[in-house]
Design a protein around this motif. Structure first.
Motif, PDB file in Angstrom:
ATOM      1  N   VAL A 291      41.888  10.860 -74.855  1.00  0.00           N
ATOM      2  CA  VAL A 291      42.423  11.994 -75.601  1.00  0.00           C
ATOM      3  C   VAL A 291      43.248  11.497 -76.786  1.00  0.00           C
ATOM      4  O   VAL A 291      44.201  10.728 -76.612  1.00  0.00           O
ATOM      5  CB  VAL A 291      43.298  12.892 -74.703  1.00  0.00           C
ATOM      6  CG1 VAL A 291      43.720  14.148 -75.458  1.00  0.00           C
ATOM      7  CG2 VAL A 291      42.553  13.280 -73.422  1.00  0.00           C
ATOM      8  N   GLU A 292      42.848  11.902 -77.970  1.00  0.00           N
ATOM      9  CA  GLU A 292      43.570  11.546 -79.187  1.00  0.00           C
ATOM     10  C   GLU A 292      44.346  12.781 -79.641  1.00  0.00           C
ATOM     11  O   GLU A 292      43.758  13.847 -79.827  1.00  0.00           O
ATOM     12  CB  GLU A 292      42.565  11.147 -80.272  1.00  0.00           C
ATOM     13  CG  GLU A 292      43.216  10.765 -81.584  1.00  0.00           C
ATOM     14  CD  GLU A 292      42.213  10.564 -82.711  1.00  0.00           C
ATOM     15  OE1 GLU A 292      41.192  11.290 -82.748  1.00  0.00           O
ATOM     16  OE2 GLU A 292      42.447   9.675 -83.550  1.00  0.00           O
ATOM     17  N   ILE A 293      45.641  12.618 -79.797  1.00  0.00           N
ATOM     18  CA  ILE A 293      46.454  13.754 -80.214  1.00  0.00           C
ATOM     19  C   ILE A 293      46.997  13.497 -81.605  1.00  0.00           C
ATOM     20  O   ILE A 293      47.689  12.491 -81.839  1.00  0.00           O
ATOM     21  CB  ILE A 293      47.575  14.019 -79.205  1.00  0.00           C
ATOM     22  CG1 ILE A 293      46.927  14.503 -77.903  1.00  0.00           C
ATOM     23  CG2 ILE A 293      48.556  15.068 -79.726  1.00  0.00           C
ATOM     24  CD1 ILE A 293      47.744  14.257 -76.696  1.00  0.00           C
ATOM     25  N   ILE A 294      46.681  14.379 -82.516  1.00  0.00           N
ATOM     26  CA  ILE A 294      47.153  14.248 -83.891  1.00  0.00           C
ATOM     27  C   ILE A 294      48.069  15.430 -84.190  1.00  0.00           C
ATOM     28  O   ILE A 294      47.693  16.584 -83.981  1.00  0.00           O
ATOM     29  CB  ILE A 294      45.973  14.218 -84.885  1.00  0.00           C
ATOM     30  CG1 ILE A 294      45.138  12.946 -84.645  1.00  0.00           C
ATOM     31  CG2 ILE A 294      46.472  14.277 -86.320  1.00  0.00           C
ATOM     32  CD1 ILE A 294      43.863  12.895 -85.454  1.00  0.00           C
ATOM     33  N   VAL A 295      49.264  15.117 -84.638  1.00  0.00           N
ATOM     34  CA  VAL A 295      50.191  16.173 -85.044  1.00  0.00           C
ATOM     35  C   VAL A 295      50.453  15.995 -86.531  1.00  0.00           C
ATOM     36  O   VAL A 295      50.834  14.908 -86.969  1.00  0.00           O
ATOM     37  CB  VAL A 295      51.511  16.096 -84.248  1.00  0.00           C
ATOM     38  CG1 VAL A 295      52.532  17.083 -84.800  1.00  0.00           C
ATOM     39  CG2 VAL A 295      51.246  16.378 -82.770  1.00  0.00           C
ATOM     40  N   GLU A 296      50.206  17.032 -87.297  1.00  0.00           N
ATOM     41  CA  GLU A 296      50.480  16.941 -88.733  1.00  0.00           C
ATOM     42  C   GLU A 296      51.285  18.142 -89.189  1.00  0.00           C
ATOM     43  O   GLU A 296      51.420  19.131 -88.464  1.00  0.00           O
ATOM     44  CB  GLU A 296      49.184  16.787 -89.533  1.00  0.00           C
ATOM     45  CG  GLU A 296      48.155  17.856 -89.269  1.00  0.00           C
ATOM     46  CD  GLU A 296      46.811  17.558 -89.934  1.00  0.00           C
ATOM     47  OE1 GLU A 296      46.436  16.385 -90.087  1.00  0.00           O
ATOM     48  OE2 GLU A 296      46.139  18.535 -90.307  1.00  0.00           O
ATOM     49  N   GLY A 297      51.867  18.013 -90.379  1.00  0.00           N
ATOM     50  CA  GLY A 297      52.674  19.119 -90.889  1.00  0.00           C
ATOM     51  C   GLY A 297      54.037  19.230 -90.229  1.00  0.00           C
ATOM     52  O   GLY A 297      54.714  20.249 -90.329  1.00  0.00           O
ATOM     53  N   ALA A 298      54.458  18.156 -89.530  1.00  0.00           N
ATOM     54  CA  ALA A 298      55.799  18.161 -88.926  1.00  0.00           C
ATOM     55  C   ALA A 298      56.828  17.833 -90.001  1.00  0.00           C
ATOM     56  O   ALA A 298      56.491  17.404 -91.100  1.00  0.00           O
ATOM     57  CB  ALA A 298      55.867  17.152 -87.789  1.00  0.00           C
ATOM     58  N   ILE A 307      56.491  15.361 -80.690  1.00  0.00           N
ATOM     59  CA  ILE A 307      55.633  16.486 -80.297  1.00  0.00           C
ATOM     60  C   ILE A 307      54.319  15.966 -79.704  1.00  0.00           C
ATOM     61  O   ILE A 307      53.852  16.459 -78.668  1.00  0.00           O
ATOM     62  CB  ILE A 307      55.389  17.423 -81.506  1.00  0.00           C
ATOM     63  CG1 ILE A 307      56.702  18.125 -81.874  1.00  0.00           C
ATOM     64  CG2 ILE A 307      54.301  18.443 -81.204  1.00  0.00           C
ATOM     65  CD1 ILE A 307      56.674  18.865 -83.202  1.00  0.00           C
ATOM     66  N   ALA A 308      53.759  14.925 -80.340  1.00  0.00           N
ATOM     67  CA  ALA A 308      52.500  14.357 -79.835  1.00  0.00           C
ATOM     68  C   ALA A 308      52.696  13.795 -78.427  1.00  0.00           C
ATOM     69  O   ALA A 308      51.849  13.987 -77.547  1.00  0.00           O
ATOM     70  CB  ALA A 308      51.997  13.273 -80.787  1.00  0.00           C
ATOM     71  N   ILE A 380      38.194  13.447 -76.579  1.00  0.00           N
ATOM     72  CA  ILE A 380      38.685  14.755 -77.017  1.00  0.00           C
ATOM     73  C   ILE A 380      39.813  14.546 -78.019  1.00  0.00           C
ATOM     74  O   ILE A 380      40.760  13.800 -77.766  1.00  0.00           O
ATOM     75  CB  ILE A 380      39.236  15.565 -75.811  1.00  0.00           C
ATOM     76  CG1 ILE A 380      38.164  15.728 -74.725  1.00  0.00           C
ATOM     77  CG2 ILE A 380      39.777  16.927 -76.272  1.00  0.00           C
ATOM     78  CD1 ILE A 380      36.976  16.572 -75.097  1.00  0.00           C
ATOM     79  N   GLN A 381      39.696  15.198 -79.161  1.00  0.00           N
ATOM     80  CA  GLN A 381      40.771  15.155 -80.138  1.00  0.00           C
ATOM     81  C   GLN A 381      41.475  16.516 -80.170  1.00  0.00           C
ATOM     82  O   GLN A 381      40.824  17.549 -80.362  1.00  0.00           O
ATOM     83  CB  GLN A 381      40.221  14.847 -81.533  1.00  0.00           C
ATOM     84  CG  GLN A 381      41.327  14.694 -82.561  1.00  0.00           C
ATOM     85  CD  GLN A 381      40.814  14.875 -83.987  1.00  0.00           C
ATOM     86  OE1 GLN A 381      40.484  15.971 -84.431  1.00  0.00           O
ATOM     87  NE2 GLN A 381      40.723  13.768 -84.703  1.00  0.00           N
ATOM     88  N   ILE A 382      42.783  16.479 -79.982  1.00  0.00           N
ATOM     89  CA  ILE A 382      43.579  17.704 -80.130  1.00  0.00           C
ATOM     90  C   ILE A 382      44.381  17.559 -81.405  1.00  0.00           C
ATOM     91  O   ILE A 382      45.160  16.604 -81.545  1.00  0.00           O
ATOM     92  CB  ILE A 382      44.556  17.893 -78.947  1.00  0.00           C
ATOM     93  CG1 ILE A 382      43.798  17.926 -77.607  1.00  0.00           C
ATOM     94  CG2 ILE A 382      45.374  19.171 -79.125  1.00  0.00           C
ATOM     95  CD1 ILE A 382      44.722  18.011 -76.396  1.00  0.00           C
ATOM     96  N   LYS A 383      44.175  18.460 -82.346  1.00  0.00           N
ATOM     97  CA  LYS A 383      44.946  18.382 -83.584  1.00  0.00           C
ATOM     98  C   LYS A 383      45.852  19.609 -83.683  1.00  0.00           C
ATOM     99  O   LYS A 383      45.396  20.742 -83.546  1.00  0.00           O
ATOM    100  CB  LYS A 383      44.022  18.302 -84.798  1.00  0.00           C
ATOM    101  CG  LYS A 383      44.777  17.975 -86.088  1.00  0.00           C
ATOM    102  CD  LYS A 383      43.892  18.054 -87.320  1.00  0.00           C
ATOM    103  CE  LYS A 383      43.207  16.738 -87.592  1.00  0.00           C
ATOM    104  NZ  LYS A 383      42.437  16.747 -88.859  1.00  0.00           N
ATOM    105  N   VAL A 384      47.115  19.344 -83.928  1.00  0.00           N
ATOM    106  CA  VAL A 384      48.090  20.416 -84.087  1.00  0.00           C
ATOM    107  C   VAL A 384      48.637  20.356 -85.502  1.00  0.00           C
ATOM    108  O   VAL A 384      49.149  19.313 -85.932  1.00  0.00           O
ATOM    109  CB  VAL A 384      49.252  20.255 -83.081  1.00  0.00           C
ATOM    110  CG1 VAL A 384      50.331  21.292 -83.336  1.00  0.00           C
ATOM    111  CG2 VAL A 384      48.740  20.364 -81.655  1.00  0.00           C
ATOM    112  N   ALA A 385      48.518  21.442 -86.232  1.00  0.00           N
ATOM    113  CA  ALA A 385      49.097  21.513 -87.579  1.00  0.00           C
ATOM    114  C   ALA A 385      50.293  22.459 -87.520  1.00  0.00           C
ATOM    115  O   ALA A 385      50.159  23.614 -87.123  1.00  0.00           O
ATOM    116  CB  ALA A 385      48.055  22.010 -88.571  1.00  0.00           C
TER     117      ALA A 385
END
Lengths: 413, 413
Positions: A291-298, A307-308, A380-385
């Motif tokens: 699982v790759e978690i990308i958090v952007e816009g922080a 957060i990640a 699985i990539q989870i991206k949170v903006a």
């Protein structure tokens, strides 16, 4: 060591080249495991520099304390790794065991005990009988050769399901230099907790302080961006060694990490760290999904990391991934509990590139069937903006399966 | 709602007395579940004061935001709880749904919308159709009566395996006052995350600010000392209501929490909170063991709490308990990762009163067989003595079983 290899194991295993000034040997000392190698000796030429980063645990193991102290000398001639017994929480006898092991290795290799580095992994709280190393280390020193990197990677395994190696070659000045690395995983382990151990070797002529700066910078987005279950071993150890042998081929001696001639080297060095760190995530205990978690816009990168990690360590997110469920509500929960700036009504969330939530609500264009098909994939990539700023970060983890509970719920015996 | 009741469910369920000024009714509105009640209306007499504490999530649900705002008024006439849909992360429509629900309840009860309090639990991100409450709330208001506390506790359940109620009677001045409470659990829940909801009612005549102070102080060592998996719901809500009806029997009106006449009341109030909080831990998803973690000898109580939570939230400790393994090495690990002052060589650890480790090493007198027998019991106490100071704290949790993964790995549908 499990008999069943992780379905996420890399299919391409590199041929590991030699590194001038490094010789390796392994043996079965019977520390805990039967019928397998459990001791690794690495000998390094005079002039080898060393750097290290360690667990942040307040209850670090005796070998970690030993290495921290000996790093001050900046010079290494031998590395001894044993699997099966962590020599952690073993009181005075643990400290004596590290000193005795270093003495035995120093005698075998012909160096000072302070030039011997140690790492142990396995059960906690069991006294280790270092006299077992007595004959073993002498024999290993005689046996050591420039090959056998895969054997070395195997000898340091505990419940890892595959050996983890990575390599890179790169130009330093006009000379070719090599970087080899191995790791054992944070796949959490019966009979006891796992430990992340990793060892990097290069023939580049780097000063100890230069190597330390490279290592410290390199782990931030690699080993420190991997989490299996948020638990921190008492023994986590990452050591880097630079023999300097490439100087004979004209590689320049480098004493500062900011030296512009290091540019390509740094890139390759970080790629080796990233490769090994990803393999650790791919071998998380019971893992069926990477699982790759990308958090952007922080607001900041630090905030994005927090957060990640909150998402990556959430049992509810991890079990949802195991259940192949694009449960973005749980991602919202994990964002919310991180305690970092977040505006619910600006949040959007994607799974493998498919946006399922935007502006604080379900994305009306989101197709459950399409997402469900993606969730069956092994990565699985989870991206949170977050929509607040320019802070971005990336963390790797794995899913939480019944096998994780089974592996870690087993008896120590 | 599971068909299998937790093996840790309390065997003594109290008969719930009436509380003057409180009337309850439940209905099946078909929000999500079929064939069960899913809406609770509680009506309260004029003059009822209200207090509340809520999730610390940065992504709180619409009903949490509603309640936070309306608490300022200090006055309550109705509580509406629905299970099945959390109305969280539902954007503007979520806000509209809370306003509409409050309007409908206000009309049914005959009060202002600002005197209506709301709580929702269930799936996140699904728009809720508040028009479903239209006829339902009118009928409930007609139907409401002073009994039916168990029915109320059942209507607010999601994957809870048993309804949670507690009661106490105590003297305030010369009058008898009653405290009733109900809760639904943090047993994490399909179809989505759980939420801890709890509602406390009393006929004591307490001002809103007095009640708020009591509630805030009371949760510290009760609801805030319980963790199932470290995940924080977007909807956690604890509301307390005081009708003041006992004034008719001569109970004194009290406006300050520090009033010495409150001493017995505070004790009973906190006992109700503690009872409900323990029931939440006993109904953790998949739980087979109730785990009490006591940390003593820490520098401060705050430090002891952090260490206790680090142990309670460690997947490795929780899976070891599930495996009935007194794996104190993992407890050391969890102490070490908490980041709080700890001296490995002063640490001692006991399971159910049997000391297994002391002074930084295994306790030589420790008998594995004796401890193994203890680990088979349904309640496990882990006590950690740090030997540094006088800080002490206690946290409740449960084990991490394959059933937890199964429950939370299931599809939302």
């Amino acid at each position: 060591m499990s008999s069943k290899v992780s379905p996420l194991a890399p299919t391409d295993v590199p041929a590991m080249p030699m590194i001038a000034g490094v010789r390796l040997a392994t043996a079965a000392a019977g520390i805990r495991y039967k019928g397998r190698t459990d001791v690794l000796l690495v000998e390094m030429e005079k002039g080898t520099t060393v750097a290290g980063v360690f667990t942040t645990s307040k209850c670090a193991s005796a070998p970690v304390e030993w290495c921290r102290d000996k790093l001050k000398g900046g010079s290494a001639r031998a590395l001894v790794v044993n699997s099966g017994n962590a020599n952690a929480f073993t009181g005075k006898s643990g400290k004596q065991a590290t000193a005795l092991t270093a003495q035995l290795a120093a005698k075998a290799v012909g160096c000072k005990p302070a030039e011997v580095f140690l790492a142990s992994t396995g059960v906690i709280g069991e006294p280790i009988d270092a006299t077992k190393f007595d004959g073993v280390l002498d024999a290993l020193a005689l046996d050591a050769g420039p090959d056998g990197w895969m054997d070395a990677a195997k000898a340091i395994m505990t419940t890892d399901t595959f050996p983890k190696v990575a390599t890179a070659t790169v130009k330093l000045g006009k000379a070719k230099v090599t970087i080899n690395g191995m790791a054992k995983g944070a796949g959490m382990i019966a009979p006891d907790m796992a430990t992340m151990l990793s060892f990097i070797f290069t023939d580049a002529p780097l000063s100890a302080s230069c190597l330390q700066a490279l290592l410290k910078a390199g782990v931030t987005d690699t080993f420190n961006a991997v989490t299996i279950d948020g638990d921190t071993s008492t023994s986590d150890t990452l050591l880097a060694f630079a023999t300097g042998a490439a100087a004979e081929n004209g590689a320049p001696k480098i004493s500062r990490a900011s030296d512009p001639r290091l540019k390509a080297f740094v890139k390759a060095f970080n790629a080796v760290l990233a490769d090994l760190a990803e393999q650790v995530a791919r071998d998380g205990e019971g893992a069926r999904k990477l699982v790759e978690i990308i958090v952007e816009g922080a607001k900041t990168k630090v905030s994005a990391r927090k957060i990640a990690l909150s998402i990556a360590n959430s049992p509810l997110v991890k079990t949802a991934i195991a259940g192949e469920d694009a449960n973005w509500g749980r991602v919202v929960m994990a964002v919310g509990k991180a305690g970092e700036p977040a505006d619910r009504d600006k949040l959007s969330i994607s799974f493998n590139g498919i946006r399922v939530a935007k502006a604080g609500a379900r994305d009306p264009s989101y197709n459950e069937k399409e997402v469900s098909a993606e969730m069956k994939k092994p990565v699985i990539q989870i991206k949170v903006a977050l929509g607040l700023g320019k802070g971005r970060d990336r963390v790797l983890t794995c899913d939480l399966t019944k096998e994780y509970v089974a592996i870690n719920g087993d008896y120590r015996s």
